[in-house]
Design an enzyme around this catalytic site. Structure first.
Site, short mmCIF file in Angstrom:
data_model
loop_
_atom_site.label_atom_id
_atom_site.label_comp_id
_atom_site.label_asym_id
_atom_site.label_seq_id
_atom_site.Cartn_x
_atom_site.Cartn_y
_atom_site.Cartn_z
N LYS A 1 31.42 15.94 7.36
CA LYS A 1 30.57 17.11 7.63
C LYS A 1 30.81 18.29 6.71
O LYS A 1 31.95 18.68 6.48
CB LYS A 1 30.83 17.59 9.06
CG LYS A 1 30.28 16.67 10.12
CD LYS A 1 30.39 17.41 11.42
CE LYS A 1 30.06 16.57 12.62
NZ LYS A 1 30.67 17.18 13.81
N GLY B 1 43.74 20.21 9.10
CA GLY B 1 43.08 21.48 9.38
C GLY B 1 43.94 22.67 8.99
O GLY B 1 43.46 23.66 8.43
N GLY C 1 44.03 13.34 7.21
CA GLY C 1 44.48 12.00 7.62
C GLY C 1 43.87 10.88 6.78
O GLY C 1 44.57 9.95 6.37
N ARG D 1 54.69 10.87 10.84
CA ARG D 1 55.07 12.19 11.39
C ARG D 1 56.49 12.17 11.95
O ARG D 1 57.18 13.20 11.92
CB ARG D 1 54.06 12.62 12.45
CG ARG D 1 52.77 13.08 11.78
CD ARG D 1 51.76 13.59 12.77
NE ARG D 1 50.71 14.27 12.04
CZ ARG D 1 49.45 14.32 12.43
NH1 ARG D 1 49.08 13.72 13.55
NH2 ARG D 1 48.56 14.97 11.73
P1 AMP Z 1 36.21 13.90 8.11
O1 AMP Z 1 36.86 13.64 9.43
O2 AMP Z 1 35.16 14.93 8.13
O3 AMP Z 1 37.21 14.06 6.98
O4 AMP Z 1 35.39 12.56 7.80
C1 AMP Z 1 36.03 11.34 7.61
C2 AMP Z 1 35.08 10.25 7.99
O5 AMP Z 1 33.88 10.39 7.26
C3 AMP Z 1 35.63 8.88 7.67
O6 AMP Z 1 35.78 8.17 8.87
C4 AMP Z 1 34.59 8.27 6.78
O7 AMP Z 1 34.33 6.93 7.10
C5 AMP Z 1 33.37 9.09 7.03
N1 AMP Z 1 32.46 9.09 5.90
C6 AMP Z 1 32.73 9.48 4.64
N2 AMP Z 1 31.66 9.32 3.86
C7 AMP Z 1 30.68 8.81 4.63
C8 AMP Z 1 29.33 8.42 4.37
N3 AMP Z 1 28.80 8.54 3.16
N4 AMP Z 1 28.61 7.97 5.43
C9 AMP Z 1 29.16 7.87 6.64
N5 AMP Z 1 30.41 8.20 6.93
C10 AMP Z 1 31.18 8.67 5.94
#
Ligand code: AMP
Length: 394
Positions: A201, A375, A352, A40
């Site tokens: 999520k 975001g 990220g 950044r």
């Molecule tokens: P987000 O912040 O929603 O983009 O999620 C990113 C995080 O989701 C990362 O730290 C990944 O390790 C986690 N992640 C992705 N796939 C999985 C999975 N199948 N099970 C658990 N954590 C996950």
């Protein structure tokens, strides 16, 4: 969207001798008091260099982390001022506060082509509350306003929105402008248009899914969010992460994909393990056993996603395909990243984790646009109005 850019500001208005407030995104990750990643900082340099060589008196500001309205040395921008000074090859004066006497003195001492960095905006809760008095205190420090903080453009904060109306002359910095130019291409994409969404999520990506399902030809879903979709369709997901309160939303997405002729790709094979720190139990399966959880998309799914990426003309990728921080669960994300890099499509990668994966693989120069705002870029591609950008429109 047409915004006044920096070159136009410099040519039409002129900045020599003027105090130019620059809202940048210097929200770097810190580890043990040291800057863990300087991306950044590097991204903010073109705008700063342009203004300084045009003789502006630059008043630079940013937030760092979430100090929740309180002064906290762990979130001080001081280390950033040192990193900036070495890159800009000139002193970066540091003001111990972003408003009041420390800021006013630092700004008063600036000569033409000098720069001062103000302490973390979020040491005051007026920043995130968009408090008019706080915004006024910031606005009083400058004659011209430049926003280069795309990563916070989706927030209506004092430094991104509240203070802007006080200025007759405002402009988008080079980084913010390049983000809007590149992301605009996803609003009317050349087809086929593929979206790859991953991460933890469904709830975080629901808005973007709903918007893109009308525009995309294919959407590949990986990461933990895939299990909510699979479970909603009645498939076994074992102990995988799931949002049971999102089943209706997931079913709605399936239906809307069918109506809009959008191919919704979900993983058909998985890398499962008995726990996130039990990589030694990792195995590839097509049906997830009850006592395991899915931590990555399997090789067949990853190749399918990558192949579809290769055949696309426009790609948006946001979110890892699995728990890629653990090497045993990183191959799905890597295969997809390489597919995106190999494709001749206009590719945009944001978020990220996806950027970290691209950087780890050293393929950043083969991606069309690396978006600095996770975001913010997701909101922008939905066609939403970002307050930080709306404030610049005149
Ligand atoms: P987000 O912040 O929603 O983009 O999620 C990113 C995080 O989701 C990362 O730290 C990944 O390790 C986690 N992640 C992705 N796939 C999985 C999975 N199948 N099970 C658990 N954590 C996950």
């Amino acid at each position: 969207m047409t915004l006044r850019g920096l070159d136009n500001l410099i040519q039409e208005v002129g900045v020599r001798g003027k105090r130019v407030f620059v809202r940048a995104d210097l929200n770097v990750p810190m580890r043990d008091g040291a800057i863990a990643d300087t991306t950044r900082i590097e991204a903010s340099l073109p705008t700063l260099r342009k203004l300084l060589s045009a003789g502006a008196r630059v008043v630079l500001s940013s937030h760092l982390g979430r100090p929740k309205g309180k002064r906290d040395p762990a979130f001080s921008l001081q280390p950033v001022s040192e990193a900036l000074a070495s890159r800009l090859g000139r002193p970066v004066h540091f003001a111990e506060d972003c408003v009041g006497a420390p800021a006013e003195t630092a700004v008063a001492n600036l000569g033409d082509g000098d720069i001062a960095l103000l302490e973390n905006l979020r040491f005051h809760d007026g920043e995130t509350k968009n408090d008019p008095e706080f915004a006024q205190g910031l606005a009083a420090l400058a004659d011209v306003y430049v926003n280069d903080a795309f990563g916070t453009a989706h927030r209506a904060h004092a430094s991104t929105a509240g203070m802007v109306a006080s200025f007759e002359n405002v402009a988008a910095g080079d980084l913010l402008q390049s983000e809007t130019v590149n992301l605009d291409r996803l609003l009317t994409p050349e087809r086929p248009f593929m979206c790859l969404l991953g991460g933890a999520k469904v709830s975080d990506k629901l808005g973007v899914l709903e918007a893109l399902i009308e525009r995309a030809d294919v959407i590949g879903i990986g990461g933990a969010m895939a299990y909510t979709f699979l479970a909603a369709a009645g498939q076994p997901i074992g102990k995988s992460l799931v949002e049971t309160d999102r089943f209706d939303d997931a079913r709605d997405i399936y239906e809307r994909a069918a109506v809009n002729n959008c191919d919704l790709l979900l993983p058909t094979d998985h890398i499962v393990a008995t726990g996130p720190d039990q990589a030694d139990t990792a195995q590839i399966v097509t049906e997830i056993p009850d006592d395991t959880a899915g931590f990555d998309i399997g090789p067949v799914s990853a190749s399918q996603f990558a192949e579809r990426a290769c055949g696309s003309k426009t790609i948006l990728w946001n979110g890892p395909m699995g728990m890629f921080e653990e090497p045993a669960f990183a191959s799905g994300t890597a295969t997809v990243a390489l597919g995106v890099a190999e494709s001749s499509a206009l590719s945009v990668v944001g978020g990220g984790d996806s950027l970290a994966a691209v950087n780890q693989l050293g393929i950043g120069d083969r991606i069309g646009h690396l978006s600095t705002g996770g975001g913010a870029s997701l909101e922008y591609v939905q066609g939403l109005t970002l307050p930080g950008i709306a404030a610049l429109e005149r």
